[in-house]
Write a protein that holds these residues in place. Structure first.
Motif, PDB file in Angstrom:
ATOM      1  N   LEU A   1       8.108   8.260  -0.769  1.00  0.00           N
ATOM      2  CA  LEU A   1       7.971   9.555  -1.426  1.00  0.00           C
ATOM      3  C   LEU A   1       9.260  10.350  -1.283  1.00  0.00           C
ATOM      4  O   LEU A   1       9.748  10.949  -2.250  1.00  0.00           O
ATOM      5  CB  LEU A   1       6.801  10.302  -0.785  1.00  0.00           C
ATOM      6  CG  LEU A   1       5.925  11.163  -1.683  1.00  0.00           C
ATOM      7  CD1 LEU A   1       5.546  10.441  -2.963  1.00  0.00           C
ATOM      8  CD2 LEU A   1       4.671  11.568  -0.912  1.00  0.00           C
TER       9      LEU A   1
ATOM     10  N   GLU B   1       3.463  10.337  -6.584  1.00  0.00           N
ATOM     11  CA  GLU B   1       4.665  10.689  -7.322  1.00  0.00           C
ATOM     12  C   GLU B   1       4.333  11.024  -8.774  1.00  0.00           C
ATOM     13  O   GLU B   1       4.964  11.872  -9.389  1.00  0.00           O
ATOM     14  CB  GLU B   1       5.638   9.506  -7.274  1.00  0.00           C
ATOM     15  CG  GLU B   1       7.098   9.881  -7.329  1.00  0.00           C
ATOM     16  CD  GLU B   1       7.624   9.917  -8.737  1.00  0.00           C
ATOM     17  OE1 GLU B   1       8.545  10.717  -8.988  1.00  0.00           O
ATOM     18  OE2 GLU B   1       7.125   9.153  -9.592  1.00  0.00           O
ATOM     19  N   ARG B   2       3.294  10.369  -9.302  1.00  0.00           N
ATOM     20  CA  ARG B   2       2.884  10.648 -10.664  1.00  0.00           C
ATOM     21  C   ARG B   2       2.248  12.016 -10.759  1.00  0.00           C
ATOM     22  O   ARG B   2       1.979  12.498 -11.843  1.00  0.00           O
ATOM     23  CB  ARG B   2       1.884   9.583 -11.178  1.00  0.00           C
ATOM     24  CG  ARG B   2       2.429   8.172 -11.262  1.00  0.00           C
ATOM     25  CD  ARG B   2       3.617   8.058 -12.174  1.00  0.00           C
ATOM     26  NE  ARG B   2       3.276   8.404 -13.555  1.00  0.00           N
ATOM     27  CZ  ARG B   2       4.153   8.758 -14.483  1.00  0.00           C
ATOM     28  NH1 ARG B   2       5.427   8.844 -14.154  1.00  0.00           N
ATOM     29  NH2 ARG B   2       3.773   9.047 -15.696  1.00  0.00           N
TER      30      ARG B   2
ATOM     31  N   PHE C   1      11.695   8.760  -3.669  1.00  0.00           N
ATOM     32  CA  PHE C   1      11.447   9.173  -5.051  1.00  0.00           C
ATOM     33  C   PHE C   1      12.034  10.550  -5.312  1.00  0.00           C
ATOM     34  O   PHE C   1      12.665  10.799  -6.311  1.00  0.00           O
ATOM     35  CB  PHE C   1       9.941   9.251  -5.316  1.00  0.00           C
ATOM     36  CG  PHE C   1       9.323   7.930  -5.645  1.00  0.00           C
ATOM     37  CD1 PHE C   1       9.914   7.124  -6.607  1.00  0.00           C
ATOM     38  CD2 PHE C   1       8.162   7.499  -5.022  1.00  0.00           C
ATOM     39  CE1 PHE C   1       9.324   5.895  -6.926  1.00  0.00           C
ATOM     40  CE2 PHE C   1       7.593   6.285  -5.336  1.00  0.00           C
ATOM     41  CZ  PHE C   1       8.170   5.477  -6.278  1.00  0.00           C
TER      42      PHE C   1
ATOM     43  N   ILE D   1       1.238   6.795  -6.763  1.00  0.00           N
ATOM     44  CA  ILE D   1       0.140   7.663  -7.204  1.00  0.00           C
ATOM     45  C   ILE D   1       0.525   9.126  -6.998  1.00  0.00           C
ATOM     46  O   ILE D   1       0.386   9.946  -7.904  1.00  0.00           O
ATOM     47  CB  ILE D   1      -1.154   7.340  -6.415  1.00  0.00           C
ATOM     48  CG1 ILE D   1      -1.682   5.965  -6.813  1.00  0.00           C
ATOM     49  CG2 ILE D   1      -2.217   8.405  -6.673  1.00  0.00           C
ATOM     50  CD1 ILE D   1      -2.871   5.511  -5.995  1.00  0.00           C
TER      51      ILE D   1
ATOM     52  N   TYR E   1       3.067   5.667   6.578  1.00  0.00           N
ATOM     53  CA  TYR E   1       4.467   5.880   6.952  1.00  0.00           C
ATOM     54  C   TYR E   1       5.400   5.397   5.852  1.00  0.00           C
ATOM     55  O   TYR E   1       6.334   6.094   5.437  1.00  0.00           O
ATOM     56  CB  TYR E   1       4.727   5.152   8.267  1.00  0.00           C
ATOM     57  CG  TYR E   1       6.159   5.117   8.709  1.00  0.00           C
ATOM     58  CD1 TYR E   1       6.912   6.285   8.783  1.00  0.00           C
ATOM     59  CD2 TYR E   1       6.755   3.919   9.063  1.00  0.00           C
ATOM     60  CE1 TYR E   1       8.220   6.247   9.203  1.00  0.00           C
ATOM     61  CE2 TYR E   1       8.070   3.873   9.476  1.00  0.00           C
ATOM     62  CZ  TYR E   1       8.798   5.044   9.543  1.00  0.00           C
ATOM     63  OH  TYR E   1      10.095   5.004   9.954  1.00  0.00           O
TER      64      TYR E   1
ATOM     65  N   ILE F   1       2.206   1.799  -3.481  1.00  0.00           N
ATOM     66  CA  ILE F   1       1.172   2.233  -4.435  1.00  0.00           C
ATOM     67  C   ILE F   1       0.808   3.695  -4.187  1.00  0.00           C
ATOM     68  O   ILE F   1       0.735   4.501  -5.120  1.00  0.00           O
ATOM     69  CB  ILE F   1      -0.079   1.330  -4.324  1.00  0.00           C
ATOM     70  CG1 ILE F   1       0.248  -0.083  -4.811  1.00  0.00           C
ATOM     71  CG2 ILE F   1      -1.233   1.912  -5.136  1.00  0.00           C
ATOM     72  CD1 ILE F   1      -0.860  -1.078  -4.592  1.00  0.00           C
ATOM     73  N   TRP F   2       0.607   4.038  -2.926  1.00  0.00           N
ATOM     74  CA  TRP F   2       0.230   5.417  -2.613  1.00  0.00           C
ATOM     75  C   TRP F   2       1.342   6.384  -3.040  1.00  0.00           C
ATOM     76  O   TRP F   2       1.070   7.433  -3.607  1.00  0.00           O
ATOM     77  CB  TRP F   2      -0.063   5.587  -1.126  1.00  0.00           C
ATOM     78  CG  TRP F   2      -1.243   4.782  -0.664  1.00  0.00           C
ATOM     79  CD1 TRP F   2      -2.101   4.074  -1.452  1.00  0.00           C
ATOM     80  CD2 TRP F   2      -1.684   4.596   0.684  1.00  0.00           C
ATOM     81  NE1 TRP F   2      -3.048   3.451  -0.685  1.00  0.00           N
ATOM     82  CE2 TRP F   2      -2.824   3.742   0.632  1.00  0.00           C
ATOM     83  CE3 TRP F   2      -1.236   5.043   1.919  1.00  0.00           C
ATOM     84  CZ2 TRP F   2      -3.517   3.361   1.768  1.00  0.00           C
ATOM     85  CZ3 TRP F   2      -1.941   4.651   3.064  1.00  0.00           C
ATOM     86  CH2 TRP F   2      -3.060   3.816   2.989  1.00  0.00           C
TER      87      TRP F   2
ATOM     88  N   ALA G   1       5.346   7.771   3.027  1.00  0.00           N
ATOM     89  CA  ALA G   1       6.177   8.963   3.230  1.00  0.00           C
ATOM     90  C   ALA G   1       7.641   8.643   2.979  1.00  0.00           C
ATOM     91  O   ALA G   1       8.361   9.423   2.356  1.00  0.00           O
ATOM     92  CB  ALA G   1       5.976   9.493   4.648  1.00  0.00           C
ATOM     93  N   LEU G   2       8.082   7.475   3.435  1.00  0.00           N
ATOM     94  CA  LEU G   2       9.477   7.082   3.197  1.00  0.00           C
ATOM     95  C   LEU G   2       9.770   6.960   1.707  1.00  0.00           C
ATOM     96  O   LEU G   2      10.753   7.489   1.200  1.00  0.00           O
ATOM     97  CB  LEU G   2       9.781   5.747   3.885  1.00  0.00           C
ATOM     98  CG  LEU G   2       9.940   5.759   5.404  1.00  0.00           C
ATOM     99  CD1 LEU G   2      10.159   4.342   5.914  1.00  0.00           C
ATOM    100  CD2 LEU G   2      11.095   6.638   5.807  1.00  0.00           C
TER     101      LEU G   2
ATOM    102  N   TYR H   1      -3.697  10.046   4.083  1.00  0.00           N
ATOM    103  CA  TYR H   1      -3.058   8.724   4.099  1.00  0.00           C
ATOM    104  C   TYR H   1      -2.203   8.532   5.350  1.00  0.00           C
ATOM    105  O   TYR H   1      -2.034   7.423   5.849  1.00  0.00           O
ATOM    106  CB  TYR H   1      -2.158   8.549   2.862  1.00  0.00           C
ATOM    107  CG  TYR H   1      -2.904   8.358   1.558  1.00  0.00           C
ATOM    108  CD1 TYR H   1      -4.216   7.909   1.543  1.00  0.00           C
ATOM    109  CD2 TYR H   1      -2.278   8.612   0.343  1.00  0.00           C
ATOM    110  CE1 TYR H   1      -4.894   7.736   0.350  1.00  0.00           C
ATOM    111  CE2 TYR H   1      -2.946   8.431  -0.858  1.00  0.00           C
ATOM    112  CZ  TYR H   1      -4.263   7.999  -0.847  1.00  0.00           C
ATOM    113  OH  TYR H   1      -4.924   7.819  -2.034  1.00  0.00           O
TER     114      TYR H   1
ATOM    115  N   PHE I   1       0.833  -1.204   0.000  1.00  0.00           N
ATOM    116  CA  PHE I   1       0.000   0.000   0.000  1.00  0.00           C
ATOM    117  C   PHE I   1       0.869   1.256   0.000  1.00  0.00           C
ATOM    118  O   PHE I   1       0.597   2.213  -0.715  1.00  0.00           O
ATOM    119  CB  PHE I   1      -0.941   0.010   1.202  1.00  0.00           C
ATOM    120  CG  PHE I   1      -2.170  -0.824   1.004  1.00  0.00           C
ATOM    121  CD1 PHE I   1      -3.177  -0.400   0.147  1.00  0.00           C
ATOM    122  CD2 PHE I   1      -2.319  -2.028   1.655  1.00  0.00           C
ATOM    123  CE1 PHE I   1      -4.314  -1.168  -0.049  1.00  0.00           C
ATOM    124  CE2 PHE I   1      -3.454  -2.812   1.478  1.00  0.00           C
ATOM    125  CZ  PHE I   1      -4.451  -2.378   0.612  1.00  0.00           C
TER     126      PHE I   1
END
Lengths: 294, 423, 297
Positions: free
Chosen positions: C184, C97-98, C187, C95, C178, C91-92, C181-182, C110, C88
């Motif tokens: 993200l 990041e796109r 990325f 999403i 969490y 995936i989040w 966030a890591l 989230y 999850f």
């Protein structure tokens, strides 16, 4: 690869690099559909908590839990508040001192470890870090024995002491990495040339520029002390313990009053949620710092 | 890194709270210090009939002990499942309540052996209690000639409670007298669309059901022996008992592991189940919940057996208000106190001088039975088992609920008995 | 002497913490270890040395293999929790990041479960995971019924075999944000030039992620796994709050608590030490690896 991104930097890096301004294509419809679907899933428990807490009587039931209340009432909030009030205030007396004291200790340690490469510093640092990961069950039994043998009463002061000790590793880690990456060597060197000792340097030069680090550790320690249950159940009880104990007594009852339990769960979560909403960026910083490396 | 304004507001807010709590922490929030007139009474009676009984006792305490203030230390949860955790913590933290509820028998002896409760023999003489209670009960409160607690009541555990309407709708007119007719009745109810005619809850409620089955299959004396180490758990009769228990479980609700006894009781009251085996606190609880259409019978095949348990109160070592506690204990043991408590709680008084006329219908019958029936102890409620034995038995029943392994349960109980059963 | 003057003040400032940690972490662990090889099985004192008997009994002689069962529960819980939260979270993060509008809003929602305690969220999850199926279903099962997805209904944590997988759901709910966030942060820590270079080479989006971006995220994923893993092994609050202590959902941390209830200190200590070893097996190599990686940088 540096150990632990400085938390604030990590937060800054969460900010999107560019604005999404592409036209809507099928891919982006899927993307938004997914984003919203996950949003609803995440909010589902919160929805049940909120609607149930305003229900009364026959309205409350496992089978009708998705319905809105037929009659909105705050009676359960009043009931939950009356049984949680004392412990609610006690938990502030726990979480705030813990946050402040362990942050100060962490700042001092972090400063030393980021500047003074004494022999074996790495080993010492690793030994400190390990303290962050231990299952507290492995220290809990003798800990309680010490506390009772010394005749220290169970309750908030004992918990403050214990949380401060076991908060040393994480706070030290956060500050060490903060200082290692944001405080220029020249600043410390200049102070030394001026004849300032370690303590003077720390107190007059380093502490004033440490506020971002403090915000992170304070939020982190506040949240973990507020949400702790394990230490609380070993070293305090319903009479003198924090709110998690009181909530568990309220909600763990036989045929519990569901509406009051849900209202109680919301009351219990409110302070940490407020911290999260107001200081969200730094809150995330704290979470990032929890990872040894990023 | 810049500070936004709302972050600054938040920081100031936190600082203000810090100041407030620093000032607030000196106002003696520890509570109940020495020399206080508060008596903290620790029980697991927080709801329904149990709460009503406690309230009755508190009213009497208010009359008898003017100047003392009752503080309710109740922690809810059937059979004290949560409360005993909390209590164990507090005793290990040397922060005992002024008095707490302990089941007479093996469970009480845990506290006595651990040196956690005070000797009350002298007070028994002062209050004239030695002859007020039946000799057999006194024996269960005594270790090495000293008495350590004051019993408040006698409960009976081996009773089946019914929803009269559901039973009548299935065309059942007589109470079952043995296992075969009980199972025949359960089949009738199933045929009538009651999918789970026998309601049961989590581990300890299943242990109660197993105990009742074992009383039927082993008889009173051999059953008692299971708990004191004189009956072999590996016998063929025990195997038969566990098999009968397994058969009964097929008539029960499958969500049993998630339910406390009151949730199972609700199934009976809602007409989703017809029967529930439970102690006689269920009568008071149904009364308190305004459900009148209930009946009861002794578990089929138990005959004239009275599976008893008794709640008693103790004076913990290190209690802060000894005078207040003693006054509470005196009230608990007094004729007025027992009446105030038991008429509401569904139990019968432990005192032998009570007048049946003061009590509701169910208790009148129970008081008559208590005098003549054969008495056996309860493991689930501590008269037969120490806490260690109870814990092992509950865990074993929890496992059986999912794996249905007869040999496994029998072996587990045999091992537990070899570890814990008092000779 | 000069060395001392150089390092002295620093060590002085550090020493109170070191002493406290030496006592309260390592000293108490030693104390627990000592207790675990004694025969102190009641509240009464008795300090006979019994060697590794308590450990041996846990694995070979526990009633109904209760300890092994609790380890099995822990294993199922950990695997499902780790896989779920990582999936999850990834995936989040993908999403977001796109690029989505109102990204901050999505991110905040989230992540919010992370601020809630397990004790509080357990209150509602106990209700959501109501085990009744069919008529009278509640919670998520009722939701499935109203969506005509009845075949998805199940008994959640009361399922004897896979109940612990259901127990991991609240934990996944709480910690996926969490992990997001890591990831993200991971990325966005990737230099823009790398992406541009890949784009110039004509790499498809899939290839860009597969060959350029994901390899860069390995350290992030590793630290996420370590954090979640050690939380999972200590799991106590959530289970106490959702099911209460009982056989079906017992894990070692809960077993310790149940054992202490009957004052069996030696056994409780032995379980705690096994738990500590399980954590150490994962954490110690990781800490050493991190330490080395840092020196090399």
């Amino acid at each position: 690869m540096t150990t632990v991104a400085v938390p604030p930097a990590a937060v800054e890096s969460l900010a999107p690099r560019r604005k999404a301004k592409r036209p809507f294509g099928p891919a982006s419809i899927v993307k938004y559909a997914l984003a919203i679907l996950f949003l609803l899933i995440v909010l589902m428990p919160l929805y049940v908590l909120i609607v149930t807490s305003f229900k009364s009587g026959g309205d409350i039931g496992v089978t009708s839990q998705w319905n809105l209340p037929e009659h909105w009432t705050t009676a359960s909030w009043v009931k939950a508040w009356s049984s949680l009030r004392d412990s609610f205030f006690r938990t502030f007396q726990l979480a705030i001192p813990v946050a402040v004291i362990s942050s100060l200790i962490g700042a001092a340690n972090g400063f030393v470890l980021s500047r003074w490469r004494f022999p074996g510093a790495d080993v010492v640092f690793t030994l400190i870090l390990f303290g962050m990961f231990i299952p507290y069950q492995a220290v809990m039994i003798p800990l309680r024995e010490i506390v009772t043998t010394l005749g220290i009463p169970p309750g908030i002061p004992t918990l403050v002491f214990v949380h401060c000790i076991y908060g040393i590793p994480i706070c030290t880690l956060i500050f060490r990495n903060y200082y290692a990456t944001t405080v220029p060597e020249e600043l410390v060197e200049a102070a030394r040339v001026d004849g300032a000792g370690l303590l003077r340097t720390f107190g007059w030069i380093i502490l004033p520029i440490s506020i971002p680090g403090f915000v992170v550790t304070i939020i982190w320690q506040f949240t973990s002390a507020w949400n702790d249950y394990l230490f609380a159940i070993f070293l305090s009880n319903t009479r003198n313990g924090p709110i998690t104990i009181a909530l568990n007594a309220l909600a763990g009852a036989q045929s519990p009053d569901y509406a009051a339990s849900m209202a109680g769960a919301l009351i219990t979560s409110l302070p940490t949620l407020i911290v999260y909403v107001l200081l969200g960026r730094w809150f995330i910083g704290g979470l990032m710092a929890g990872s040894v490396k990023s | 890194m810049r500070f936004t304004r709302r972050a600054a507001v938040a920081v100031v807010g936190v600082a203000a709270l810090l100041a407030a709590s620093a000032c607030g922490s000196s106002d003696g929030s520890s509570g109940g210090g020495s020399g206080s007139k508060k008596v903290e009474v620790f029980t697991w009676w927080a709801d329904g009939g149990e709460k009503a009984g406690l309230d009755g006792l508190v009213a009497q305490f208010g009359k008898d002990c003017a100047g003392q203030e009752f503080v309710n230390g109740a922690v809810a949860g059937g059979a004290g499942a949560n409360a005993k955790n909390v209590l164990a913590s507090r005793l290990q933290q040397s922060d005992p309540p002024d008095t707490f509820q302990a089941h007479a028998g093996a469970e009480l002896q845990d506290y006595i052996k651990a040196g956690q409760v005070e000797d009350l023999s002298a007070d028994y003489d002062t209050w004239g209690l030695k002859t007020a209670f039946p000799a057999g009960l006194i024996q269960n409160l005594t270790v090495d000639g000293k008495i350590y607690s004051v019993p408040a009541n006698i409960h009976r555990a081996n009773v089946v409670w019914t929803n009269k309407k559901v039973v009548a709708d299935a065309g059942i007119t007589d109470d079952p007298k043995d296992m075969a007719s009980f199972i025949a009745d359960l089949d009738k109810l199933k045929a009538k669309g009651i999918k789970t005619p026998l309601a049961v809850g989590k581990d300890w409620t299943m242990l109660m059901l197993l105990e009742s089955v074992l009383i039927t299959d082993l008889g009173a004396d051999k059953f008692t022996g299971l708990w004191n180490g004189t009956t072999d758990w590996n016998g063929a009769d025990v195997t038969k008992g566990i098999n009968d228990f397994k058969t009964l479980l097929t008539y029960t609700n499958t969500d049993r592991d998630a339910l406390d006894w009151t949730d199972a009781e609700k199934l009976v009251m809602d007409g989703k189940a017809a029967y529930q085996l439970m102690g006689d606190w269920e009568a008071a609880d149904m009364d308190a919940k305004k459900f009148a259409d209930y009946g009861w019978f002794t578990f089929p095949g138990n005959g004239d057996t009275y599976q008893w348990l008794a709640d008693s109160f103790v004076l913990p070592k290190g209690a802060k208000n000894v005078d207040g506690t003693k006054c509470w204990l005196k009230t608990v043991g007094s004729a007025d106190g027992q009446k105030a408590f038991n008429t509401k709680k569904g139990s019968i008084p432990a005192r032998i001088d009570a007048s049946p006329a003061d009590y509701p219908k169910y208790q009148q019958a129970a008081m008559a039975d208590w005098k003549t029936f054969k008495q056996v102890p309860s493991c689930a409620h501590g008269s037969g088992c120490s806490q260690g034995f109870q814990g092992a038995a509950n865990s074993a029943l929890g496992a059986f609920s999912t794996n249905q392994d007869v040999a496994g349960l029998q072996k587990a109980m045999a091992t537990a008995a070899s570890q814990f059963a008092a000779k | 002497m000069r060395r001392l003057r150089h390092w002295g003040p620093g060590l002085l400032l550090l020493s109170p913490s070191l002493i406290l940690l030496a006592i309260f972490v390592y000293g108490l662990i030693a104390w627990t270890t000592k207790m675990s090889v004694s025969d102190q099985h009641t509240a009464l004192k008795s300090n006979g040395f019994v060697g590794l008997d308590n450990y041996k009994n846990l694995f070979t002689n526990d009633i109904q293999d209760r300890f092994v069962h609790s380890l099995r529960n822990l294993l199922i819980f950990t695997v499902v929790f780790l896989v779920g939260a990582m999936l999850f979270g990834l995936i989040w993060a993908l999403i977001l990041e796109r690029g989505v509008r109102a990204e901050g809003f999505f991110r905040t929602i989230y992540l919010f479960p992370m601020a809630v305690s397990f004790v509080a969220s357990g209150v509602v999850w106990r209700w959501l995971m109501n085990p009744v199926v069919g008529d009278g279903a509640g919670g998520i099962n009722a939701l499935f019924a109203s969506l005509h997805l009845d075949f998805l209904q199940n008994k959640w944590w009361t399922n004897p075999t896979w109940g612990m997988a259901a127990m991991a759901m609240p934990a996944i709910w709480q910690l996926s944000g969490y992990v997001m966030a890591l990831f993200l942060a991971g990325f966005r820590g990737i230099p823009q030039e790398l992406r541009e270079a890949a784009a110039m080479d004509g790499a498809s989006t899939y290839r860009l992620y597969r060959n350029v971006i994901f390899p860069q995220l390995t350290p992030v994923a590793l630290s996420a796994l370590i954090i979640l893993g050690h939380m999972s092994m200590k799991m106590f609050d959530l289970i106490m709050s959702v099911s209460g202590p009982q056989w079906l959902t017992e894990v070692p941390a809960v077993y310790v608590w149940q054992t202490l209830l009957t004052s069996d200190y030696a056994k409780a200590a032995a379980i705690s030490i096994v738990l500590l070893l399980l954590v150490a097996v994962v954490i110690v190599p990781y800490l050493i690896y991190t330490n080395r990686a840092e020196k090399n940088s």
